[in-house]
Design a protein around this motif. Sequence first.
Motif, mmCIF file in Angstrom:
data_model
loop_
_atom_site.group_PDB
_atom_site.id
_atom_site.type_symbol
_atom_site.label_atom_id
_atom_site.label_comp_id
_atom_site.label_asym_id
_atom_site.label_seq_id
_atom_site.Cartn_x
_atom_site.Cartn_y
_atom_site.Cartn_z
ATOM 1 N N VAL A 168 -3.705 1.559 -6.200
ATOM 2 C CA VAL A 168 -4.171 0.410 -5.417
ATOM 3 C C VAL A 168 -5.659 0.153 -5.563
ATOM 4 O O VAL A 168 -6.185 -0.836 -5.059
ATOM 5 C CB VAL A 168 -3.824 0.596 -3.921
ATOM 6 C CG1 VAL A 168 -2.342 0.712 -3.740
ATOM 7 C CG2 VAL A 168 -4.509 1.817 -3.329
ATOM 8 N N ILE B 171 0.827 -1.208 0.000
ATOM 9 C CA ILE B 171 0.000 0.000 0.000
ATOM 10 C C ILE B 171 0.861 1.259 0.000
ATOM 11 O O ILE B 171 0.649 2.170 -0.797
ATOM 12 C CB ILE B 171 -0.940 0.002 1.221
ATOM 13 C CG1 ILE B 171 -1.912 -1.185 1.148
ATOM 14 C CG2 ILE B 171 -1.719 1.316 1.317
ATOM 15 C CD1 ILE B 171 -2.758 -1.366 2.391
ATOM 16 N N VAL C 96 -3.655 2.974 5.052
ATOM 17 C CA VAL C 96 -4.657 3.675 4.253
ATOM 18 C C VAL C 96 -4.798 5.118 4.731
ATOM 19 O O VAL C 96 -4.829 6.065 3.934
ATOM 20 C CB VAL C 96 -6.014 2.945 4.321
ATOM 21 C CG1 VAL C 96 -7.123 3.813 3.714
ATOM 22 C CG2 VAL C 96 -5.935 1.611 3.599
ATOM 23 N N LEU D 153 -8.157 0.360 -1.201
ATOM 24 C CA LEU D 153 -8.071 1.382 -0.170
ATOM 25 C C LEU D 153 -9.431 1.802 0.370
ATOM 26 O O LEU D 153 -9.542 2.334 1.458
ATOM 27 C CB LEU D 153 -7.366 2.628 -0.737
ATOM 28 C CG LEU D 153 -5.892 2.455 -1.085
ATOM 29 C CD1 LEU D 153 -5.327 3.791 -1.528
ATOM 30 C CD2 LEU D 153 -5.116 1.931 0.094
ATOM 31 N N ARG E 134 -2.900 -2.236 8.125
ATOM 32 C CA ARG E 134 -3.368 -1.804 6.801
ATOM 33 C C ARG E 134 -4.272 -0.577 6.901
ATOM 34 O O ARG E 134 -4.214 0.318 6.051
ATOM 35 C CB ARG E 134 -4.084 -2.955 6.103
ATOM 36 C CG ARG E 134 -3.155 -4.093 5.664
ATOM 37 C CD ARG E 134 -3.914 -5.195 4.995
ATOM 38 N NE ARG E 134 -4.469 -4.753 3.722
ATOM 39 C CZ ARG E 134 -5.407 -5.438 3.049
ATOM 40 N NH1 ARG E 134 -5.891 -6.553 3.563
ATOM 41 N NH2 ARG E 134 -5.852 -4.992 1.903
#
Length: 408
Positions: free
Chosen positions: A85, A25, A69, A89, A65
Amino acid sequence: MDAAGSVEAVYRIESARIIAGVARIVRDVGIAEELAQDALVAALEQWPGSGIPDNPGAWLMAVARRRAVDLVRRRDTYARKLAEVGRALTDVPPDEPPEPDGIDDDLLRLIFTACHPVLSTEARIALTLRLLGGLTTAEIARAYLSAESTIAQRIVRAKRALARADVPFEVPYGADRADRLASVLEVVYLIFNEGYSATSGDNLVRPALCEEALRLARVLTGLMPTEPETYGLAALLELQASRLAARTGEDGAPVLLADQDRTRWNRLLVRRGLDALTRAGTGPYATQAAIAACHARALRYEETDWATIAALYSRLAVLVPSPVVELNRAVAVAQADGPAAGLRLLDALAAEPALDSYHLLPSVRGDLLARLGRTAEASAEFTRAAALTRNERERDLLLRRAADPTAR
């Protein structure tokens, strides 16, 4: 185990997967590690009160994660990152529990990133042990007998170098993949070698490093099942690791191959190594594994097939020309055809600059001279070898051989 202990244990197991998932990410392994550690802190704060989740690894991944984000969304480049991505997201559900033997592609990307050739070999090793081995900076420093500050700076510089070079978080393809895979395998091989025969310090072996390298080699076979050399490396490390328990005596002193109690060799690791070897092809690691297999198949030292080992070293010398390979070939030839034949090959290596400070050259020469009855010359060679090694256990052994060259 209390909640804090459980958090640390889970993080040790899952950290590489979490960092890899977050790096996909944020596209930066340094930031990914920081976010993974943020998730660890959150677990330390919450689990003692809420209890340990049913799937603690997925809990840590989800927290890391989400924070990744949030970080991307706060950046001015959010729109570009969002395009990269995609929908991943907009909604980040908890990861599904992985299969027991399943390994995701993110981990493969992390391995190739940590072992990128833009980094020095030392930096690749330190970063790999940190991100993929789950070792702390202090543990890496102890393993390599370095100051913790030195290792910490090396890791920080490695992360900055990757960011500065804008190294993509991806698995390369084609010729790039072949080149990068060689770097990955080399790092794992060097980690194992340092554990198998420590270059300095009071101990001959450092089993923890061998275990980490062996684990990484097994991971690579799972990640790249169509790459024969990953199996070659795995086979080599399994077979070499099988001897660890027999390589030192109760006092920690080295036990030479000829004197090892082969009933202490780990037969499970031998079987694993021989099985991996059937899928290994004919590359450099596979050839070294084939040599190790010759030793593993001999139940007694006297049964060793030295002629085959000498032929395999000749093949290895073509694949990866090296004075060290030639030195090992001389040892095998001496066993197969007699010490005089081996000594002739060794004498041809005397002018090699790469072997000037390599203690095994005079050590092997001393052994061959002793077998030829030239004890005074042998003693001088063992004394020279003892002065060159930085490992205390090897030095003690070599000084004993210098005092009595004919003794085992």
